[in-house]
Design an enzyme around this catalytic site. Sequence first.
Site, short mmCIF file in Angstrom:
data_model
loop_
_atom_site.label_atom_id
_atom_site.label_comp_id
_atom_site.label_asym_id
_atom_site.label_seq_id
_atom_site.Cartn_x
_atom_site.Cartn_y
_atom_site.Cartn_z
CB SER A 1 -15.38 -0.58 -46.47
OG SER A 1 -15.31 0.09 -45.26
CG ASP A 2 -10.07 -4.30 -46.02
OD1 ASP A 2 -10.24 -4.17 -44.04
OD2 ASP A 2 -8.84 -4.91 -45.88
CD1 TRP A 3 -11.33 -1.31 -39.12
CD2 TRP A 3 -12.69 -2.85 -40.49
NE1 TRP A 3 -12.50 -1.85 -38.10
CE2 TRP A 3 -13.14 -2.81 -39.33
CE3 TRP A 3 -13.07 -3.26 -41.79
CZ2 TRP A 3 -14.59 -3.67 -38.90
CZ3 TRP A 3 -14.43 -4.25 -41.24
CH2 TRP A 3 -15.02 -4.14 -40.46
N GLY A 4 -10.72 1.22 -43.84
CA GLY A 4 -10.50 2.11 -44.08
C GLY A 4 -10.18 2.20 -45.79
#
Length: 757
Positions: A233-236
Amino acid sequence: MRMEQKEIRDLVRQMTLEEKASLLSGADFWHTKAVERLGIRPIMMSDGPYGLRKQDEKADHLGVNDSIKAVCFPAGCTAANSFDRGLMRRMGEALGRECQHEGIALSLGPAINIKRSPLCGRNFEYLSEDPYLAGEMAASMISGLQSQGVGACVKHFAANSQEHRRLSSDSTIDERTLREIYLPAFEAAVKKGKTWTVMCSYNRVNGEFASQNRFLLTDLLRGEWGFDGYVVSDWGAVSDRVKGVEAGLDLEMPSSRGENDALIVQAVREGRLDEGLVDRCVERILKINARCLENAKPETPWDMEADHALSGQIAAECMVLLKNDDAVLPLRHGEKVAVIGEMAVRARFQGGGSSHVNCFKVTSLMDALQGEQGIEYVRGYSLASEEPDDALQAEAAALAAKCDKALVVIGLPESYESEGYDRRHMRFPKAMNQLVEAVAKANCNTIVLCYNGAPVEMPWADCVKGILEGYLGGQNLGYANRAVLYGDVNPSGRLAETFPLRLQDTPCYLNYGGEGDRAVYSEGVFVGYRYYNQREMPVRFPFGYGLSYTSFACQNLHLSADTLTDRETLTVSVDVTNTGTRFGKEVVQLYVSDRESTVFRPIRELKGFEKVALDPGETKTVTFTLDKRAFAWWNTELHDWYVETGDFEIQIAKDCRRVQLAANVHVTGTAHVPVRFDKDSIIMDIARHPKAYEAYLREKKPAMFEKERSEAAAEAITEEMNAAMANYGPLRNDLSFGRSGWKEINDLIDRLNEAER
Ligand code: BGC
């Protein structure tokens, strides 16, 4: 030793559900988790994409805290202008070696989203407005990186073309546009580049977050493209972790301090989530991480000076000469040159945010000009303010007036373009624009050198003789600038994106950014040059454009066939000659133009490019192989690539506007589009299907109105109108106008469908 699938399965079988769920999120900002009792080791990943941003402590994903000293290579916006696959590969290899030295298993890049608007704050990281170019360049960089045993993580999948509301916006895109514009670069990264991992984006795509989008992460990525790595996932970017597992999101980063892992466990226990899906995610993560660990070479040396030099060499290949009237460039040694602009000293050479590299050194233009005779420098403007400073400007004009040439160095300040927000306009600061005009008045041999990560308006373009586009050249930009300015390197960059005249001209000007979270990509496939070409709109500089200090000519365009089916390939060859007096590199660009189509298509699309190095007088033959995809569009009835039988023009061009050579080829599509006629089918559509139309004509004449031969009637119903009425008439009109009854109409419909079966 390579870990076999079976061994991985065995390992997963030995894990508790809690252990498995724990592996599906990060241990911290940059590490995966370990399961010590089973000997599962963590790996470390790091940004990317064009320089190492390894953080030891105080980690963050926005480039706020310091990372280790490293080498900043030219940003994606710059590198793409090279149109040079080999160069991208070399940059990937260098980054791979650096990662090995630092114990980094995955490099978070390349970032390859399509530049839908010049305003996207992150365009400096992205490659192009053209999916073919972006895909080819990305695949080369990935191959280079992974050849060193370090995994790539291509990002941000998918349709992440704005920063505004980036964690919630919903990219609303029709099926054909998604397939033709926003997905192909990722497809190339997977199929050609064989990327080990993919990072899903923050945004939603057609209503569903990319991080829980089954169509993107499973059906497409794995089902259609054969991706066999894992999705991060992208961060967050995770909203609903359980949905994410179901959709195919393997690893959540950075972490949810165990909370989302617990939700996974709970969902399995309550029978809401199939444990088999959790197992698949773990298996995929373990497989790639094992590959990384097996390939780790911590003893790899990192020669920072060598990479600094490489960074400069790459940047020199990427600079784009946009204007060079009266051959004002290259400069001659000893010529008196006024170098004007604070950025000549305090260069802008990289973008802001998660890609920000802590450079071990920077070579600005003025650093690189040390020892050059005839150079005098003044500041021209202050980077502390956007407003013109009369005294600095006057000083600059005075210096320019007494020199042979003036070189004004301007650029977008850091605050103008960055991850996290979009630009509001395409302008340089006022102080810089005014300075250029003042200097150009004082010296008719004025050259402007620009540092920007995206297109800018150049209101002074007609007043200066030379424009050299440096983009964001990385930490050794000074070397590159000097080499091109003095002709040690002959410029060979070509624009990977259009420079429009003004923001109002851009394809999505009316709705970029969206209303609330809804960003409708209503310009469809007409992105970048596809739009400007279609509208025959003047632009400042077109896609593919760039000058050289030498000249080139293309001739002898040859096609291996003049007819073929979409199952065959076409070989195209063309001779390119350096007709000037200096060594140089030409980018031969091949576009395909569909002469006639039932869907709206851009008048030409890039389907091949080759960069060729030529000595004066030398000729080389460039060869391209075109397959079905070069002619196809995405058919939303078939949900597949589709070649519509007809003529296509193969065009060899200088840029997307200047076609030099062209040849015709007839391509026969072999796919059958199922068709069903009914009472509402119109004659015009029936006529597109030869067998059905033949059956129709056997029984009917198109329903032309029988006109009375009076003049008044001839005026009321022209031939054109009559033909149109007939063409647009549905089969049921025979009833309305008394030509036949339902029984006959229904029988006819059956016969038409029969004919097309
Ligand atoms: C960015 C990613 C980056 C990640 C880790 C995110 O904010 O969108 O491109 O890789 O942070 O720094």
